[in-house]
Design a protein around this motif. Structure first.
Motif, mmCIF file in Angstrom:
data_model
loop_
_atom_site.group_PDB
_atom_site.id
_atom_site.type_symbol
_atom_site.label_atom_id
_atom_site.label_comp_id
_atom_site.label_asym_id
_atom_site.label_seq_id
_atom_site.Cartn_x
_atom_site.Cartn_y
_atom_site.Cartn_z
ATOM 1 N N MET A 179 12.190 -31.759 5.381
ATOM 2 C CA MET A 179 12.911 -32.417 4.286
ATOM 3 C C MET A 179 12.502 -33.883 4.154
ATOM 4 O O MET A 179 12.337 -34.388 3.037
ATOM 5 C CB MET A 179 14.426 -32.322 4.485
ATOM 6 N N ASN A 180 12.335 -34.560 5.265
ATOM 7 C CA ASN A 180 11.896 -35.962 5.217
ATOM 8 C C ASN A 180 10.509 -36.076 4.591
ATOM 9 O O ASN A 180 10.243 -36.982 3.806
ATOM 10 C CB ASN A 180 11.908 -36.583 6.613
ATOM 11 N N LEU A 183 7.945 -36.868 -2.764
ATOM 12 C CA LEU A 183 8.522 -36.955 -4.109
ATOM 13 C C LEU A 183 9.117 -38.336 -4.404
ATOM 14 O O LEU A 183 9.613 -38.564 -5.498
ATOM 15 C CB LEU A 183 9.595 -35.874 -4.287
ATOM 16 N N LYS A 184 9.078 -39.213 -3.405
ATOM 17 C CA LYS A 184 9.667 -40.558 -3.542
ATOM 18 C C LYS A 184 11.136 -40.462 -3.956
ATOM 19 O O LYS A 184 11.611 -41.194 -4.826
ATOM 20 C CB LYS A 184 8.868 -41.414 -4.518
ATOM 21 N N ALA A 185 11.842 -39.537 -3.317
ATOM 22 C CA ALA A 185 13.254 -39.299 -3.619
ATOM 23 C C ALA A 185 14.141 -40.111 -2.690
ATOM 24 O O ALA A 185 13.764 -40.417 -1.561
ATOM 25 C CB ALA A 185 13.564 -37.808 -3.481
ATOM 26 N N LYS A 186 15.333 -40.430 -3.186
ATOM 27 C CA LYS A 186 16.275 -41.238 -2.412
ATOM 28 C C LYS A 186 17.087 -40.414 -1.422
ATOM 29 O O LYS A 186 17.517 -40.915 -0.395
ATOM 30 C CB LYS A 186 17.217 -41.971 -3.367
ATOM 31 N N ASN A 187 17.336 -39.154 -1.761
ATOM 32 C CA ASN A 187 18.111 -38.273 -0.890
ATOM 33 C C ASN A 187 17.809 -36.824 -1.270
ATOM 34 O O ASN A 187 16.973 -36.568 -2.146
ATOM 35 C CB ASN A 187 19.612 -38.573 -1.001
ATOM 36 N N ARG A 188 18.477 -35.889 -0.628
ATOM 37 C CA ARG A 188 18.187 -34.473 -0.877
ATOM 38 C C ARG A 188 18.573 -34.027 -2.287
ATOM 39 O O ARG A 188 17.903 -33.183 -2.870
ATOM 40 C CB ARG A 188 18.871 -33.596 0.172
ATOM 41 N N ALA A 204 12.183 -32.130 -8.045
ATOM 42 C CA ALA A 204 11.440 -30.868 -7.939
ATOM 43 C C ALA A 204 11.664 -29.985 -9.160
ATOM 44 O O ALA A 204 10.747 -29.343 -9.664
ATOM 45 C CB ALA A 204 11.833 -30.133 -6.668
ATOM 46 N N PHE A 205 12.887 -29.992 -9.668
ATOM 47 C CA PHE A 205 13.204 -29.224 -10.877
ATOM 48 C C PHE A 205 12.442 -29.781 -12.068
ATOM 49 O O PHE A 205 11.804 -29.033 -12.814
ATOM 50 C CB PHE A 205 14.714 -29.239 -11.137
ATOM 51 N N ARG A 206 12.458 -31.106 -12.242
ATOM 52 C CA ARG A 206 11.761 -31.744 -13.367
ATOM 53 C C ARG A 206 10.263 -31.497 -13.332
ATOM 54 O O ARG A 206 9.623 -31.363 -14.362
ATOM 55 C CB ARG A 206 12.031 -33.246 -13.382
#
Length: 181
Positions: A155-156, A162-167, A174-176
């Motif tokens: 997950m990390n 994805l340069k995401a802030k959290n899950r 991921a959806f987009r």
């Protein structure tokens, strides 16, 4: 008046637009909200629109890699479009939107059409799909027969790629990007 009465919050055409994949007719949207608590206000809004000459219309959504980008809305007198005409308007709306964006802001246009270079391992994709299904690290670990610590490690990595802030943000991005549906 539309803004003053805050119709944008309950407008059935705008709410329907969030789920639409192709062009649709204004009057067909009320059916989708027949049990909505704001139904009466929606109907009042539509009556008020007719009183101002907007008897019916069509909305054509424009989607990009990141979801809904915009739309073309036409309204006025009642005009019945055939399925072929509806498809043609849909194609024109998309072409017009992207052309206007290209002419008005080439930098944003370049960013929106740039390629997505996200490469994930098979295990990362499996973990991502289970995460999108609402599973916890423990649940995913049991299904994949790995420790929850290893799931967190995957997950990390996904979050970083994805340069995401959290899950939650991971799932949204991921959806987009079309990685999950």
């Amino acid at each position: 008046m539309y803004i003053r009465k805050k119709y944008v919050v309950i407008d059935p055409t705008i709410r329907f637009l969030g789920h639409a994949q192709r062009g649709f007719r204004w009057r067909d949207t009320l059916v989708a909200f027949r049990s909505d608590p704001h139904r009466k206000r929606m109907e009042s809004m539509m009556v008020e629109a007719r009183n101002h000459g907007l008897f019916d219309g069509y909305i054509f959504p424009v989607h990009g890699r990141r979801g809904l980008m915009g739309n073309l809305t036409v309204g006025g007198r009642v005009v019945d479009l055939s399925p072929v005409e509806l498809s043609l308007f849909d194609a024109i709306a998309k072409r017009l939107f992207w052309k206007l964006l290209e002419l008005t802001d080439p930098e944003i246009m370049a960013e929106l059409v740039s390629r997505v270079e996200v490469q994930m391992t098979r295990r990362e994709m499996e973990a991502l799909h289970y995460l999108a299904d609402g599973m916890t690290s423990n649940d995913i670990g049991k299904v994949l027969d790995i420790s929850s610590h290893t799931v967190d490690w995957y997950m990390n990595g996904i979050q970083e790629k994805l340069k995401a802030k959290n899950r939650h943000h991971v799932v949204a991005i991921a959806f987009r990007l079309g990685l999950i549906s």
